[in-house]
Every structure is written in structure tokens, then in C-alpha cells.
Design a protein around this motif. Structure first.
Motif, mmCIF file in Angstrom:
data_model
loop_
_atom_site.group_PDB
_atom_site.id
_atom_site.type_symbol
_atom_site.label_atom_id
_atom_site.label_comp_id
_atom_site.label_asym_id
_atom_site.label_seq_id
_atom_site.Cartn_x
_atom_site.Cartn_y
_atom_site.Cartn_z
ATOM 1 N N ASN A 93 50.067 53.218 44.568
ATOM 2 C CA ASN A 93 50.652 54.160 43.701
ATOM 3 C C ASN A 93 49.700 55.403 44.010
ATOM 4 O OD1 ASN A 93 50.358 56.975 41.742
ATOM 5 N ND2 ASN A 93 51.127 55.747 40.398
ATOM 6 N N LEU A 96 52.394 59.442 42.859
ATOM 7 C CA LEU A 96 53.589 60.110 42.224
ATOM 8 C C LEU A 96 54.677 58.486 42.102
ATOM 9 C CD1 LEU A 96 54.575 61.410 46.333
ATOM 10 C CD2 LEU A 96 54.079 62.674 44.222
ATOM 11 N N GLY A 97 53.480 58.174 40.929
ATOM 12 C CA GLY A 97 54.209 56.611 40.297
ATOM 13 C C GLY A 97 53.698 55.812 41.058
ATOM 14 N N ASP A 98 54.567 54.056 40.253
ATOM 15 C CA ASP A 98 54.083 52.968 40.995
ATOM 16 C C ASP A 98 55.218 52.933 41.904
ATOM 17 O OD1 ASP A 98 51.777 52.764 39.488
ATOM 18 O OD2 ASP A 98 52.522 51.798 38.486
ATOM 19 N N PHE A 172 65.804 51.942 32.000
ATOM 20 C CA PHE A 172 64.335 52.378 30.969
ATOM 21 C C PHE A 172 63.546 51.564 31.006
ATOM 22 C CE2 PHE A 172 61.729 54.486 28.122
ATOM 23 C CZ PHE A 172 61.578 55.761 28.473
ATOM 24 N N GLU A 173 63.051 51.044 32.640
ATOM 25 C CA GLU A 173 62.265 50.403 32.738
ATOM 26 C C GLU A 173 62.174 48.603 32.070
ATOM 27 O OE1 GLU A 173 58.981 51.164 34.359
ATOM 28 O OE2 GLU A 173 60.007 52.475 34.685
ATOM 29 N N LYS A 174 63.558 47.951 31.155
ATOM 30 C CA LYS A 174 63.714 46.997 30.654
ATOM 31 C C LYS A 174 64.079 45.986 32.500
ATOM 32 C CE LYS A 174 66.947 43.773 28.855
ATOM 33 N NZ LYS A 174 68.437 44.443 27.997
ATOM 34 N N GLU A 184 67.649 52.206 38.971
ATOM 35 C CA GLU A 184 67.396 52.629 37.851
ATOM 36 C C GLU A 184 68.821 53.043 36.586
ATOM 37 O OE1 GLU A 184 64.047 53.493 36.369
ATOM 38 O OE2 GLU A 184 64.351 53.548 34.471
ATOM 39 N N ARG B 44 57.624 47.165 27.323
ATOM 40 C CA ARG B 44 58.931 48.689 28.430
ATOM 41 C C ARG B 44 57.982 49.539 28.955
ATOM 42 N NH1 ARG B 44 64.032 47.391 26.650
ATOM 43 N NH2 ARG B 44 64.769 49.267 27.640
ATOM 44 N N LEU B 45 56.618 49.666 27.877
ATOM 45 C CA LEU B 45 55.930 51.118 27.496
ATOM 46 C C LEU B 45 54.851 51.376 29.269
ATOM 47 C CD1 LEU B 45 56.776 53.213 23.960
ATOM 48 C CD2 LEU B 45 58.246 53.536 26.257
ATOM 49 N N ASP B 47 51.377 49.484 30.904
ATOM 50 C CA ASP B 47 50.829 48.669 32.035
ATOM 51 C C ASP B 47 49.731 48.592 31.692
ATOM 52 O OD1 ASP B 47 51.098 47.050 34.564
ATOM 53 O OD2 ASP B 47 51.653 48.983 35.932
ATOM 54 N N LYS B 52 53.714 52.986 31.875
ATOM 55 C CA LYS B 52 53.886 53.020 33.465
ATOM 56 C C LYS B 52 54.245 54.045 34.365
ATOM 57 C CE LYS B 52 56.847 48.807 32.230
ATOM 58 N NZ LYS B 52 57.374 47.667 32.025
ATOM 59 N N GLY B 53 54.171 53.605 35.606
ATOM 60 C CA GLY B 53 54.273 54.976 36.390
ATOM 61 C C GLY B 53 55.455 55.944 36.487
ATOM 62 N N ASN B 54 56.600 55.502 36.060
ATOM 63 C CA ASN B 54 56.866 55.932 35.850
ATOM 64 C C ASN B 54 57.634 56.461 34.637
ATOM 65 O OD1 ASN B 54 57.597 55.689 38.230
ATOM 66 N ND2 ASN B 54 58.767 53.333 37.972
ATOM 67 N N ILE B 55 57.018 56.523 33.709
ATOM 68 C CA ILE B 55 56.984 56.836 32.582
ATOM 69 C C ILE B 55 56.007 58.014 31.807
ATOM 70 C CG2 ILE B 55 57.084 56.148 29.500
ATOM 71 C CD1 ILE B 55 58.492 53.918 30.451
ATOM 72 N N PHE B 80 59.701 59.376 24.106
ATOM 73 C CA PHE B 80 58.949 58.876 25.945
ATOM 74 C C PHE B 80 60.300 59.207 26.516
ATOM 75 C CE2 PHE B 80 57.332 56.323 22.540
ATOM 76 C CZ PHE B 80 56.207 56.101 23.007
#
Lengths: 763, 87
Positions: A93, A96-98, A172-174, A184, B44-45, B47, B52-55, B80
Motif C-alpha cells: 500500500n 492508493l489502497g491495498d 463489496f469485499e466479500k 469486484e 467485511r469492513l 482489516d 479496509k484500503g478499498n473502503i 460505507f
């Protein structure tokens, strides 16, 4: 070509002393005389030259790499590949996000597989560029060529070749158990979409495709790296974020950030494309392996096209329904965007912008991030939003046509305003959507008859409106007072659009001194506090705010110092318009200049600091009016007249705001009419030069007229909204609507080049 | 209590509920509270100790630069969202 040119307008909300004026940019003289130092200008003692070996295939397994012959060539000093990366953690990271480390590093130097033509595999350092290039031809790579996937629909197909064995679709992250090219899927839902369409009198549904497009900055990527004998690394590079480069080099090479110094050189354009990091870690590795010699790498234009991130191609279906009175009651979008070789397309942003200009009760938006065998996409001005607007703004136009309502009137009737809930959930704060639409409607261009044809073609007019969120993020700034009454301002935002000037103007306004008395400087990562990317239209907003805070810190210290000199309570002293004075004794007053001269004798230097991570971000709306002429026999389109209207909140430097509006519009026109990565079936880009990748020049365009609307952002001290991106969101749709108006062809594919227009006319 | 909007693809965790009234003075407390009633939400939300980096999280329409540390008022709205970048 002649056109009616209306002088630029600023619909101003408040007057300031410095803010809102148009001073000369501080870096102007160096740039126009050729003295500004760009990365390619850098010369260091013992400099070596690096070049990168790139994949000739869009999709292939790497069976083996043999460097023996290359290393034996006289003048070759080092060769590196993915094997030279040290063992480290699984996730990267760099702001710019993981990202999985193997994806992040794979885009720097591929390991076991190549996923696009042009992907870097190895790099060579040699005594000259020519020797380095010769060495590349001596590296023997054995490939197992695989079938390529080039578009989102191809990638989403059930029998598609899979790019990554370890990629499983997230909802959505699942994490699902589906190994797929769909990285995604997410969804935004508001109201009841079925009920909404059931209440509509008119429904329009269309599917659109857009091609891959590059930012087209003139200066290619470049880097010089020195891995010193004491294991400190110094990187000189062209970047939109020196601290981002520092973090990326740190993550890639597992070296602490404290051992890395990044000096941002002047930048010849970025538009988002110089946020990502490409050759910098490889240059550092080469430097180390070559015996701690500096290594310079400068990409060719073809490398820029094929080896760096463009903005994605997309496949989108948009359906909207309205009542006979013109109330839009339902909107649905299905957006699939190409991420390129690794996950991370801008579909999330596209989904959040697609209907944001409108107040619609029932909305469903699905977004898909799809990996394909193309370069990993990078940001490009309002990433994802122009694709989405190309679809939505054409569907809105068609509804207006079916209902026989003026297209701007329909937009105004449904325009989002303060309190409107967006489809992704949050409620709009104070925004300028209505004000922009009203300014467009009242503009001389919209009130005038169509511009006459110049070449006997058919003419038409189109409009569009777009939105971009803008971002905040971290910025730092230091201001030190000189004894001649000037100040040095040090900040960390690389200047891609005149931001040195707009940031300096914040400080001058606070201190009540002239803009010319503020000397701004963009510093390296050892010399200023953490500052995030120059991107997301954040720089004038956030770094300007840091300068505002630093100047207020200086001002508070000046008041203290004046109070000390006068022997009075600091609360009884004020500073306005560059003069310090007692609130109670009119004889006690002193100019900023006079006090500056006394600092060293009265307590020492004064240095102010500002460090922010602000909320209060103000999104920006921007609309375009365009007249086109289309030759119905060839499909060639000319832009006859073009007007752009944007809400800037407060234009700190109106000339640079206008420059952003014109620049974004011109890039949008190029995207609309010509620009695309033209691919062969096996995934090779056939036009990786500016000769064949056709961008518009000044000869192709009329003067772009601008109107700055100022609906102050209540979240910023001066009301600033970012202005770098919203202006590229809807020119493409406005041009499409103008073409429809001219020749009756509804354009579902972009670019709308002569071939595409003729295909549509003949279908 | 704050009004928390559940992303549609997470509603499987909240028995299909789209909005929930949740007690908490920070986003972290809100997520902790949600997790008590709807196990799986936190994974889910978050880490570790951060989003999480994408949320992203938006409180009262404003994307929070400090993630789960953001303060939440009695009548706040919490959303979110996928994280965004710009060019």
C-alpha cells in the motif's frame, strides 16, 4: 475557422485582495526559457543509462530468461528481473489502497507471467542508451503464448481465459470462491427500481462501448536513481506525488522510507497518469547492482503507451425512465470497466458519478471491475466518470428529445441540489449544479442560432453536464519570513497546473502582502511534511489550505513579536493588510516589512507551519455546450464552437481555472472524436505513436469559451472546489449529442471517428 | 442513534435490512455494535484496527479522512462506500 468568441466570464461570489487575481506564475520564466529542470535534463557524475525489456505478447507464461549474452556485452553494468526483489510481506500500500504484493511488483517487473504487451520483464544498466538497447536484444526469453482477453465483455465471458489463478471475485469485499476475471462487483441501490420504471411514460435504454484512451502527457516517464554505498536511495523523477514514489519504492524494495529521498523534477503533464510508479524501483535495483552508480531511465513514447496506465475501455448499459412532464423517476446502470492486467479500474468512481447530477428517487447501479490483457489502468482526470457520463448524458438527451423538452430544461428540472440524496447514499451538501445549468442556459452561445457550417456539412448542438467529487488528503507547508519582508513557502505538491501560484496566493491573502513577495518552492521528501498526490483536484484545496494555516501561524507569531517590541498584550495587537497595529494606541503600528527587518534582533526567525487532512471537500459540476459540423459523406466532425461552464467554488487564480476548464474540454474532445488504443486481435497496440494516436491540436479547435461559476464551498476558508477534473466528464457526451443533432446518429461507441459515424449512419 | 446505511451487497449480513439505528460515538464503535448483532460485518469492513484500503466511510455526507476514528453524532448518517482516486 472563425467563431464568435465571448470573453471569459467569472460569476464571482466574493472579492479578496489577492485571491481572484491573475498574477504571473512563479515558474513561468524558467519554463519558457528552457531552464526548468525536467527529469531527462538531470546529469550526475558516473551516470549509467537503463532500458527495459518488455513483453511482445499480450498474455504468456514466462518459461525462462537467460541474461548471459546481455551481461557479456561490453558496457553492460547490471541486469535485474523480478528475482531481484527481496522477500517481504504479501500486501503493498503506497497510498492508493491495498494491493497484493505480487500484483504491485508484477507491474514493475513481471515474474512468471506477462499480462499485456509492453509489460516490463527485465532492465539493463549500461554505459549508454544504445548499449542498453543492444543488451535488451540479447536477453533470451522463452514464452508460452496464451489467448488474450481484450475487453470487459470478453473477460466476463464464462469460457474466458483467466488472467490470474489467485483472483476470486469480491462482492463489496466479500471474497467469493469464483476464480474469474471479474475482480469486484458492487451495487448501489436507492428506492424501488421496478416501481420507478412502472411509473415512467417514456423509457430509454442503450448500451455503450468506449475504447482505451491515454492521458497523452508530452513528457515521458523518467527516473534517475542512486542507491548509495550507505544504503540510502535518492530518486529524481517526474511524478504527481513524491511521497507516493517514496512509499512505492519502499514497498517494492522493502527499504524503510527514512532511507529514501525523492526529488520531484518539473513535470511535463500527468493528468493522473504520473501517480503510478513504474521504472523507479528497477532503476534503484540497477543502481545497487551496478556498484552504486546513478541510473537514468527515460521511456520512449511507445513505452509510455504500452507500458503505463491508460484510462479504461468500458461496456455500459444505461436505462432511464421519465414521466411525460419530464420528471425522471428511475435510472439503472450496469457498468463494466477494464482494469487492465491487475484489479483496480475506476468503475467505483464512475458508478458514484453516473447519475449524480440528478435527483432521482429510484436508482440501481451495478459496477464490475474486470481484468483484461491490457496495461494496468491508471487515473486520468475524473477516472471512470467520463465513460459513465458518455452513456447517461446521451440517454437523458434522448428522453428530452422524446418528450420534446429543451435538453437543458430537462436537466434543470431534475437537477441535484443541496439536500438531494445521491444513489450511493450520502446527501449533497451545497453544490452548484443548478447554477451551472442556469449559466449554460443563459449563455450567449446557447441563446444564439447554430453556428453556420464552414464546409457544407450538417451542423448540430449538444450539451452535457458532469460531476466529480474531488478529494482532500494530507498536505504540509512551511513558511519562513525573510528580513526584506518576503516569505519563502515550501510545499510538497508537485505543480502540474499552476498550483505554486494558487498556493502562494492563499498565503499572501492571509498575510496581506503582495503575491510577488511569496516565494513558493516544491520540496523533496526530506524537506517538507507528508503531502499526498497532486491529483483528485485536491492541490489548491488542500495544499492551499495548508498554506493558509502556515500563514496564519506566521501571522500569530508576528502579532506576538510586535506586542513584545511595543511591550503590550498580544490580544491588543492586530494585523490587517500587511500592517500590525495596536487596537488601542494609534501610534503603535508597523508594516510587515518593517517588522521582518527586526526579527533577528527581537527574538529570532519566524517560521510558520501548516499540516492538514481536511474534510469539507466540495464537489464540482461542469457543463459544456458544443456546436459541430459533420460531413455526412465522410463522417468527419469539426468543432465549430465550444463553451464550458464550471463551478469553481472560488477561483483562486481565474486564469489557471480557465486553463483547467479548457484543457479538460480539449482532452474530452480528443477522446470523443479520435483517441483510442487500436488493438490487433492478439492484443498488440497498432498505434503507439503520436502520429497514429491522434490527439487534437490548436489547429483542430476553436477558442474554448469559459464561464467560471462561483458557488462557494462552505468547507474551505476561501470557498475553493477542485477544478482539475469535472471539466473532462461530459465533453464526450456533449459532442455525441451534437452529432446526433447534426446527422441523426445516436453514437453508442467512442471514439466517434469518421468510421464509427459512417457505420452508424449506414446501419 | 446514528442511522447506518448498509451497502446492498452487505445486506445479507443484516437480514436484508437497508438501514439500522446504531448507538456509537465513533465509526469504530458503530462497527463494533453492528458486529454484536450481525456477525461478519466487521470482517467485511475492517482489516485489523482500520477500514479496509478499498473502503471509505462517509459521516453526514463527508468522506472521513480518519476512517473509523471519525466522530458520529446522535443523528448522523453513516455510509460505507468504495474508495475513490482521482487524476
Amino acid at each position: 475557422m472563425t467563431t464568435t468568441y465571448e470573453p471569459n466570464k467569472v460569476l464571482s461570489n466574493k472579492e479578496f485582495k489577492v485571491v481572484g487575481t491573475r498574477p504571473v506564475r512563479p515558474d513561468g520564466a524558467d519554463k519558457v526559457t528552457g531552464r526548468a529542470q525536467y527529469g531527462a535534463d538531470l546529469q550526475l557524475t558516473g551516470l549509467l543509462y537503463g532500458k527495459t525489456l518488455r513483453s511482445p505478447h499480450a498474455h504468456a507464461n514466462i518459461k525462462s530468461i537467460d541474461f548471459k549474452k546481455a551481461l557479456a556485452l561490453e558496457g553492460v553494468k547490471a541486469v535485474v528481473s523480478a528475482k531481484d526483489f527481496p522477500e517481504t510481506k504479501d500486501t503493498a500500500n503506497y497510498g492508493l489502497g491495498d494491493s497484493p504484493m505480487n500484483y504491485f511488483r508484477g507491474n514493475i517487473l513481471a515474474d512468471k507471467k506477462v499480462l499485456y504487451k509492453g509489460q516490463a520483464i527485465a532492465a539493463v544498466a549500461a554505459s549508454s542508451v544504445h548499449v542498453a538497447e543492444a543488451a535488451l536484444s540479447l536477453i533470451d526469453v522463452k514464452y508460452e503464448v496464451l489467448d488474450a482477453v481484450l475487453t470487459a465483455p470478453e473477460g466476463m465471458a464464462k469460457d474466458a481465459p483467466i488472467l490470474h489463478d489467485d483472483l476470486f471475485t469480491k462482492e463489496f469485499e466479500k471474497q467469493t470462491k469464483v476464480n474469474s476475471n471479474i475482480a469486484e462487483h458492487f451495487q448501489h441501490k436507492m428506492g424501488d427500481i421496478d416501481e420507478g420504471f412502472a411509473g415512467a411514460d417514456v423509457i430509454v435504454e442503450r448500451t455503450f462501448d468506449t475504447a482505451t484512451v491515454h492521458q497523452g502527457y508530452i513528457e515521458p516517464h523518467n527516473v534517475t536513481a542512486l542507491w548509495n554505498d550507505d544504503d540510502r536511495i535518492h530518486v529524481w523523477t517526474s511524478t504527481q506525488g513524491a511521497f507516493t514514489v517514496r512509499a512505492a519504492v519502499s514497498e517494492a524494495l522493502a527499504v524503510p522510507v527514512s532511507k529514501i529521498k525523492v526529488t520531484p523534477m518539473e513535470i511535463g503533464g500527468g493528468f493522473g497518469g504520473k501517480i503510478n510508479v513504474y521504472e523507479d524501483p528497477a532503476a534503484a535495483l540497477l543502481s545497487k547492482k551496478a556498484g552504486h552508480k546513478p541510473v537514468k531511465m527515460v521511456m520512449t513514447r511507445a513505452e509510455v503507451f504500452e507500458g503505463t496506465g491508460p484510462t479504461p475501455g468500458s461496456h455500459m448499459t444505461v436505462k432511464m425512465g421519465a414521466t411525460n412532464e419530464g420528471k425522471i423517476v428511475a435510472a439503472q446502470a450496469n457498468l463494466a470497466m477494464e482494469a487492465g492486467a491487475y484489479p483496480g479500474s475506476p468503475v467505483g468512481a464512475g458508478a458514484m458519478c453516473v447519475f449524480t447530477a440528478y435527483d432521482i428517487a429510484n436508482v440501481t447501479i451495478d459496477g464490475y471491475d474486470v481484468v483484461v490483457n491490457k496495461p494496468k489502468t491508471a487515473a486520468y482526470r475524473a477516472p471512470g466518470a467520463p465513460n459513465a457520463a458518455f452513456a447517461a448524458e446521451q440517454v437523458i438527451d434522448e428522453i428530452a428529445e422524446k418528450l420534446n423538452i429543451d435538453p437543458l430544461e430537462l436537466r434543470l428540472q431534475n437537477a441535484a441540489k443541496e439536500g438531494t440524496r445521491r444513489a450511493d447514499g450520502p446527501i449533497h451538501p451545497r453544490i452548484g449544479c443548478v447554477e451551472v445549468l442556469e449559466a449554460m442556459k443563459e449563455h450567449h452561445h446557447y441563446q444564439s442560432p447554430l453556428t453556420p457550417a464552414k464546409n457544407g456539412g450538417k451542423v448540430g448542438r449538444g450539451v452535457g453536464i458532469g460531476f466529480w467529487f474531488n478529494i482532500g488528503m494530507q498536505s504540509a507547508c512551511n513558511i519562513s519570513v525573510n528580513n526584506d519582508g518576503t516569505v519563502n513557502l515550501v510545499e510538497g505538491s508537485t505543480d502540474i497546473g499552476g498550483s505554486r501560484a494558487s498556493i502562494a496566493m492563499h498565503a499572501a491573502e492571509v498575510l496581506g502582502i503582495s503575491y510577488e513577495d511569496v516565494k513558493p518552492q516544491v520540496a523533496d521528501t526530506d524537506s517538507v511534511g507528508y503531502t499526498a498526490i497532486t491529483g483528485g483536484s485536491r492541490t489548491t484545496f488542500a495544499t492551499g489550505w495548508a498554506a493558509y494555516e502556515a500563514a496564519n501561524d506566521v501571522k500569530a507569531q508576528l502579532i506576538d513579536r510586535a506586542a513584545t517590541i511595543w511591550g503590550v498584550d498580544p490580544d491588543s495587537v492586530e494585523m490587517e493588510e500587511g500592517v500590525l497595529r495596536s487596537k488601542t494606541d494609534t501610534e503603535l503600528n508597523m508594516s510587515f516589512k518593517d517588522l521582518s527587518a527586526q526579527l533577528n534582533d527581537t527574538g529570532g526567525p519566524i517560521v510558520g507551519r501548516g499540516a492538514v487532512d481536511p474534510s469539507g471537500i466540495g464537489g464540482s459540476f461542469c457543463g459544456q455546450i458544443v456546436d459541430v459540423e459533420v460531413d455526412p459523406e465522410t463522417g468527419k466532425t469539426d468543432i465549430l464552437r465550444f463553451t464550458v461552464v464550471q463551478d469553481a467554488g472560488k477561483a483562486i487564480h481565474p486564469s489557471y481555472v480557465e486553463g483547467q476548464m479548457q484543457g479538460g474540454s480539449v482532452q474530452g474532445i480528443g477522446w470523443a472524436l479520435n483517441e483510442e488504443y487500436y488493438y490487433s486481435e492478439d492484443g498488440r497496440m497498432n498505434n503507439p505513436t503520436f502520429l497514429d494516436y491522434r490527439m487534437p491540436t490548436s489547429l483542430d479547435l476553436p477558442m474554448i469559451d469559459t464561464v467560471i461559476v462561483e458557488v462557494a464551498n462552505p468547507g474551505h476558508p476561501y470557498g475553493v472546489r477542485g477544478v482539475g477534473e469535472a471539466n473532462i466528464v461530459s465533453p464526450q457526451a456533449a459532442v455525441a449529442n451534437a452529432i446526433k443533432s447534426a446527422v441523426g446518429a445516436r453514437m453508442e461507441k467512442m471514439p466517434m471517428n469518421p468510421a464509427a459515424i459512417m457505420e452508424q449512419l449506414w446501419s | 442513534m446514528a442511522k447506518v446505511f448498509i451497502p446492498s451487497l452487505m445486506q445479507e449480513l443484516t437480514d436484508g435490512q437497508t438501514q439500522l439505528d446504531i448507538q456509537g460515538s465513533t465509526v469504530r464503535e458503530i462497527i463494533k455494535e453492528l458486529e454484536q448483532s450481525y456477525p461478519g460485518v466487521k470482517d467485511r469492513l475492517m482489516d485489523g484496527f482500520k477500514l479496509k484500503g478499498n473502503i471509505n466511510v462517509a459521516v453526514d455526507g463527508e468522506v472521513s479522512p480518519i476512517g473509523v476514528l471519525a466522530k458520529v453524532q446522535e443523528n448522523s448518517e453513516v455510509h460505507f462506500l468504495p474508495a475513490l482516486g482521482g487524476g
